[in-house]
Each structure stands twice: as C-alpha cells, then as structure tokens.
Design a protein around this motif. Structure first.
Motif, PDB file in Angstrom:
ATOM      1  N   PRO B 364       0.794  -1.231   0.000  1.00 39.51           N
ATOM      2  CA  PRO B 364       0.000   0.000   0.000  1.00 39.51           C
ATOM      3  C   PRO B 364       0.827   1.281   0.000  1.00 39.51           C
ATOM      4  O   PRO B 364       0.307   2.339   0.326  1.00 39.51           O
ATOM      5  CB  PRO B 364      -0.792  -0.132   1.305  1.00 39.51           C
ATOM      6  CG  PRO B 364       0.106  -0.899   2.206  1.00 39.51           C
ATOM      7  CD  PRO B 364       0.894  -1.831   1.332  1.00 39.51           C
ATOM      8  N   CYS B 365       2.111   1.212  -0.369  1.00 34.69           N
ATOM      9  CA  CYS B 365       2.975   2.389  -0.263  1.00 34.69           C
ATOM     10  C   CYS B 365       2.383   3.627  -0.939  1.00 34.69           C
ATOM     11  O   CYS B 365       2.463   4.732  -0.421  1.00 34.69           O
ATOM     12  CB  CYS B 365       4.341   2.096  -0.873  1.00 34.69           C
ATOM     13  SG  CYS B 365       5.165   0.687  -0.141  1.00 34.69           S
ATOM     14  N   PHE B 382       7.324   8.113   0.055  1.00 35.12           N
ATOM     15  CA  PHE B 382       7.805   6.740   0.010  1.00 35.12           C
ATOM     16  C   PHE B 382       8.855   6.662  -1.081  1.00 35.12           C
ATOM     17  O   PHE B 382       9.120   7.641  -1.770  1.00 35.12           O
ATOM     18  CB  PHE B 382       6.662   5.739  -0.168  1.00 35.12           C
ATOM     19  CG  PHE B 382       6.028   5.739  -1.533  1.00 35.12           C
ATOM     20  CD1 PHE B 382       5.189   6.761  -1.917  1.00 35.12           C
ATOM     21  CD2 PHE B 382       6.289   4.706  -2.413  1.00 35.12           C
ATOM     22  CE1 PHE B 382       4.597   6.745  -3.173  1.00 35.12           C
ATOM     23  CE2 PHE B 382       5.705   4.685  -3.666  1.00 35.12           C
ATOM     24  CZ  PHE B 382       4.858   5.720  -4.044  1.00 35.12           C
ATOM     25  N   CYS B 383       9.474   5.495  -1.228  1.00 34.74           N
ATOM     26  CA  CYS B 383      10.684   5.372  -2.047  1.00 34.74           C
ATOM     27  C   CYS B 383      10.565   6.052  -3.412  1.00 34.74           C
ATOM     28  O   CYS B 383      11.380   6.894  -3.789  1.00 34.74           O
ATOM     29  CB  CYS B 383      11.044   3.900  -2.210  1.00 34.74           C
ATOM     30  SG  CYS B 383      11.251   3.040  -0.654  1.00 34.74           S
ATOM     31  N   ILE B 384       9.518   5.670  -4.162  1.00 32.57           N
ATOM     32  CA  ILE B 384       9.418   6.160  -5.538  1.00 32.57           C
ATOM     33  C   ILE B 384       9.239   7.669  -5.567  1.00 32.57           C
ATOM     34  O   ILE B 384       9.806   8.369  -6.401  1.00 32.57           O
ATOM     35  CB  ILE B 384       8.259   5.448  -6.261  1.00 32.57           C
ATOM     36  CG1 ILE B 384       8.584   3.961  -6.416  1.00 32.57           C
ATOM     37  CG2 ILE B 384       7.994   6.077  -7.616  1.00 32.57           C
ATOM     38  CD1 ILE B 384       7.433   3.121  -6.924  1.00 32.57           C
ATOM     39  N   LYS B 385       8.477   8.181  -4.607  1.00 35.37           N
ATOM     40  CA  LYS B 385       8.256   9.619  -4.563  1.00 35.37           C
ATOM     41  C   LYS B 385       9.565  10.361  -4.271  1.00 35.37           C
ATOM     42  O   LYS B 385       9.768  11.486  -4.714  1.00 35.37           O
ATOM     43  CB  LYS B 385       7.229   9.917  -3.474  1.00 35.37           C
ATOM     44  CG  LYS B 385       6.357  11.118  -3.776  1.00 35.37           C
ATOM     45  CD  LYS B 385       5.214  11.134  -2.793  1.00 35.37           C
ATOM     46  CE  LYS B 385       4.525  12.475  -2.810  1.00 35.37           C
ATOM     47  NZ  LYS B 385       3.512  12.541  -1.754  1.00 35.37           N
ATOM     48  N   GLU B 386      10.450   9.686  -3.526  1.00 39.61           N
ATOM     49  CA  GLU B 386      11.743  10.287  -3.207  1.00 39.61           C
ATOM     50  C   GLU B 386      12.745  10.137  -4.342  1.00 39.61           C
ATOM     51  O   GLU B 386      13.870  10.620  -4.254  1.00 39.61           O
ATOM     52  CB  GLU B 386      12.331   9.618  -1.954  1.00 39.61           C
ATOM     53  CG  GLU B 386      11.552   9.868  -0.685  1.00 39.61           C
ATOM     54  CD  GLU B 386      11.873  11.204  -0.067  1.00 39.61           C
ATOM     55  OE1 GLU B 386      12.575  11.996  -0.727  1.00 39.61           O
ATOM     56  OE2 GLU B 386      11.421  11.464   1.052  1.00 39.61           O
ATOM     57  N   GLY B 387      12.371   9.404  -5.383  1.00 41.06           N
ATOM     58  CA  GLY B 387      13.281   9.216  -6.501  1.00 41.06           C
ATOM     59  C   GLY B 387      14.064   7.923  -6.443  1.00 41.06           C
ATOM     60  O   GLY B 387      14.980   7.713  -7.238  1.00 41.06           O
ATOM     61  N   ALA B 388      13.729   7.063  -5.488  1.00 38.87           N
ATOM     62  CA  ALA B 388      14.411   5.776  -5.404  1.00 38.87           C
ATOM     63  C   ALA B 388      13.499   4.696  -5.954  1.00 38.87           C
ATOM     64  O   ALA B 388      12.320   4.664  -5.616  1.00 38.87           O
ATOM     65  CB  ALA B 388      14.769   5.461  -3.956  1.00 38.87           C
ATOM     66  N   PRO B 389      14.015   3.835  -6.813  1.00 38.39           N
ATOM     67  CA  PRO B 389      13.153   2.780  -7.351  1.00 38.39           C
ATOM     68  C   PRO B 389      12.705   1.840  -6.247  1.00 38.39           C
ATOM     69  O   PRO B 389      13.424   1.617  -5.281  1.00 38.39           O
ATOM     70  CB  PRO B 389      14.050   2.056  -8.356  1.00 38.39           C
ATOM     71  CG  PRO B 389      15.431   2.389  -7.937  1.00 38.39           C
ATOM     72  CD  PRO B 389      15.384   3.753  -7.337  1.00 38.39           C
TER      73      PRO B 389
END
Lengths: 72, 416
Positions: B364-365, B382-389
């Motif tokens: 549910p990220c 969360f990760c993707i929003k921060e630019g991390a896959p």
C-alpha cells in the motif's frame, strides 16, 4: 534484601529497551550479600541472535549491500 | 487504568480516527464499546531475528491528519470538498472536524495533546509485552511471557506462574530460525528471545507456544512474513571447514506448519512494516472479531497468501495489499505511460529502467495519492516519490529475488 545473598551467577536476559537481543551474565566467587564485600569475577554480555550479515553479503552484487546493510 | 466514560469515548474515537475510520465508524465503534461489547484484545509482541526497524516503525505512529486521514480521502484543509465513498457533509470530509466533534482539541497532531502510540497501545489494545518499549527485563520479562505460553510446547518446569491463558493477538517481528541445526545451518539457537535462569527459550519455541494460545498471529514485516534479509542466500558457506553457517531463518508460517490447531497468520510485509497498514490490520481484527465476533469474516478478507486485501468498515475502504504499487496511484505513472524514463538516479520520469520493482510488488505504499500516504510520519513520502526505485521489500523472496545477481534488479543492465 540483606537476607538474600546472591551466589553463583546472575543472568539478565533479555535486556529491554534496546534494539536486538542482549543478555548480561555475572558470575561471583563465593557469595555476595548486601552490606558486605563480595567479588564479581566475570561479566559477559551476550548477543543472543545471529544473522550473519557478512556471510549474506558475500556473493551478492555490491548494490545489494545498499539494501541489506540498512537492516543491521 | 481508571478512566471516565468521557475520556474513554474520546480515546476510542480519536484512536479510531487515527486508524483511518470515518466519523460514522467512530460512532459505531464508540457505541459498541460503551455497550461493553468490545473488549480490548490482549496483544503480545515477540521479536525473532529483528533489526528493530519494525518496532521502531510501529512506535512512530502519530496522529497526523495530513496523511493518515488523507490516506482514506479525508482532506487536511478546512475545505468542504466531498469525498467519494464517504457520507455527505462537512464533518465527515474534514479531519479536524471529525476530531473536534469527538472532543479533541484542534491542535492534535501538532504536539501537545496529540494522539500518540501510547493511546493505541494502552487504550485501544491491551499490550502486555513489547520488549523494545517495556521495562521488564530478564526473569521478570520471561516470567510474564511464559504466562501466555502453551505448556504442551514449552514445559512449565518449576514456574508456577504458567497459567496457559488464551489471549488476543500475537505480533511477531523478525524471522524465526528453525530446526536443530546441521552442517550448514545453525538452527533455532540462532535466536534466543528470552531466558529464565539458565534456561534459554528460542524464538521458534516461543512463537509456537504463544501462537497456540492466540486468537490470531500477525507476522509483522517482511522477515516474519517471508524470511526477509536474514533468509537471504548465504553464498559463503565453507564446505571444507564447515564455517560460516547459514542462520536458518524461517517464517512464522513455517514455524507453525508442524502443529495443529494454530490460529490464522496474517502477514503485514514491507521492510520496515508500514505502521498504518499494521494498525489498519489490527483495526480490522477489532471490527470483525472483537466487535463483530466472527473470525471467519476477518479471514475472508485476506489474500491467498494471508495479507489483508483492504481495510473496510462503515463504508470506508482503504486498499492495502490488493494492488501493485505500479499503477494509477504511483506519482510517476504518467511518465511510464508516456515513456519518459529516468536515465540516471535523480532524473524525473519513470524509474522502471532503474530497476523499479513497483509492477511486481503488492503493497500500500502509494495509497493516499500525491497529498497523502500511509507512511504517515513522512507526509506521504515513500521510495518512488523520493526518486528511489522500489526494491520490492514487501515481496516474498526479498532481497535475493530482486538482487542484481540472478534476480530481477536491472541496475547492472542499465549502466549501473
């Protein structure tokens, strides 16, 4: 407490409010009673858990270490 | 703890709101609790091979209207925008209105009288033992723990305090090393979770003994659910010397596999566990079992591998483990559709070619959209929003399945 002498070993395991599993073990020679002198001859701090991060990392790609070592 | 009825209603309402329930659900819960229908489930936390991240994540829960309520579509602003799925009316549409309506000051979540984890641990749940935050140590802790153990699995020995009473929910964090060990594995002695004098209790024995008496077991985090990091492949085993043994990490499921009459195991994976996903799972247990009295209703809400599909109460539905991260909720999904790829870390665009595991990861990220999110203390980050896959941390097989060697990770295939 004065009537309750401590002999042999004292074990405190687990130790709360820390991350991970820690145990403390004290051993005495003779007995120790509050108010008298006594001798603690050995103290061991034990990590009660093994995961083996070094062994897990070997053989993985270096970029994996980024994710794996975060979880130590 | 002695509390007044008004305090009781406030606690229940505010905590339920913090868990993402609508005002209608709050009133329903409050009403039933005041009728004495609902008994707080006794909860015991037990740690296997942990890093401490899951407990820390769970204890970070703080009511934050910007994100927790935002996750179920209740906006943080004082606007009156209607929200699909919620009853009409400003009170239901506004986080602060909901909370002030049940008697909480408007500044909650900003410090002061915020609803924090202690309200939930003590007033919504009845948490008996949580080692990382509790004060009992050594024999005191173990003695309390043994009271809830099934004596057929852990013999009572000389401990008269063993009562064998049943309780509500066992929460297990961390993987559970299994077996007696062999030439390649250490086995259950790789994790000693409690000791009494010279007797050591392994995580394997404790999980089984506690689960036998529990109404439900919640495997919290990827390690407890699937093995996680401790179960990663050990490529370093030295067959000649027999050194560098693998720790033998197993899951809660595999720990209980050899027993009969065990309660259902609910998995709440991700590394660390998402606190809101965890508390929504617990809230669903309260609604279905503690209030509704039906364990089968609760179990019917689980996916085939026992994760909660969606939290659902009083017309509010929060999707949890039913959908992949990849999809309309991902903030970079439009880039995926238009084929705008991030060529290197730091670029805008879809991270798929940087090894993003969003399409393979059901978690549910991304729930809550661009202004909210279940990772509540980070304002929906969360990760993707921060630019991390996405690294696929909520999946079975993490981390090896997503490794750059023999796994799905494509860093090395795309210039890294």
């Amino acid at each position: 407490m004065a009537d309750n002498p401590i002999t042999g070993a004292v074990v405190m395991d687990p130790v709360p409010r820390i991350e991970g599993h820690l145990g403390i073990e004290l051993s005495f020679t003779g007995s120790y009673t509050t108010g008298t002198s006594g001798t603690c001859n050995n103290v061991n701090a034990k990590g009660e858990m093994y995961r083996g991060f070094e062994n897990i990392l070997k053989g993985h790609h270096p970029t994996d270490a980024l994710h794996i070592t975060q979880r130590i | 703890m002695q509390i007044t009825r008004r305090q009781f209603v406030q606690y229940v309402g505010a905590a339920a709101a913090a868990m993402g329930l609508s005002q209608a659900a709050v009133l329903k819960l409050t009403e039933r609790m005041a009728m004495g229908v609902y008994a707080r489930p006794t909860v015991i936390f037990l740690e296997g091979q942990v890093c401490g991240g899951c407990e820390t994540s769970l204890l970070q829960l703080r009511h934050n209207s910007h994100s927790v309520l935002g996750a179920v579509g209740i906006p943080n602003t004082l606007g009156t925008a209607s929200v699909a799925g919620l009853p009409a009316g400003a009170a239901e549409n506004n986080a602060l209105d909901v909370l002030t309506a049940i008697g909480y000051p408007a500044n909650m979540g900003d410090g002061g009288s915020a609803v924090t984890i202690d309200d939930i641990l003590l007033d919504v749940l009845d948490v008996k033992l949580i080692r990382i935050a509790g004060s009992p140590a050594g024999d005191l802790y173990t003695n309390e723990l043994l009271k809830y153990c099934d004596s057929s699995i852990i013999p009572a020995g000389g401990n008269a305090a063993v009562t064998g009473g049943s309780f509500g929910v066992l929460v297990v964090t961390g993987s559970v090393p299994l077996g007696n060990g062999d030439s390649k594995t250490i086995g259950k002695n790789a994790c000693i979770s409690a000791s009494m004098g010279s007797t050591a209790y392994t995580a394997q024995d404790l999980v089984a003994a506690l689960a036998k008496r529990a109404g439900a077991v919640i495997a919290t985090g990827t390690c407890a659910s699937y093995g996680g990091i401790p179960a990663a492949v050990n490529r370093n085993y030295d067959a000649v010397s027999g050194r560098y043994k693998y720790n033998g990490a197993g899951t809660v499921d595999s720990t209980l596999a050899g027993y009969t009459g065990m309660p259902p195991v609910v998995k709440v994976p991700s590394c660390p566990v998402n606190p809101v996903a965890f508390y929504l799972t617990v809230a669903q247990y309260i609604v279905d079992v503690a209030v509704g009295g039906s364990l089968s209703t609760f179990v019917a809400r689980l996916t085939s591998d026992n994760r909660l599909k969606a939290f659902s109460a009083a017309g509010v539905t929060v999707p949890l483990y039913s959908d992949a991260i990849h999809g309309g909720r991902c903030p970079r999904y439009q880039s995926y559709l238009s084929g705008t790829w991030a060529a290197k870390f730091g670029d805008s665009g879809c991270l798929y070619q940087r090894g993003c595991q969003g399409p393979n990861t059901f978690a549910p990220c991304a729930v809550g959209g661009p202004t909210g999110g279940l990772w509540n203390d980070f304002a929906g980050q969360f990760c993707i929003k921060e630019g991390a896959p996405c690294t696929g941390c909520a999946s079975d097989g993490y981390p090896d399945k997503f490794s750059a060697v023999g796994g799905l990770n494509t860093y090395t295939n795309n210039g890294y």
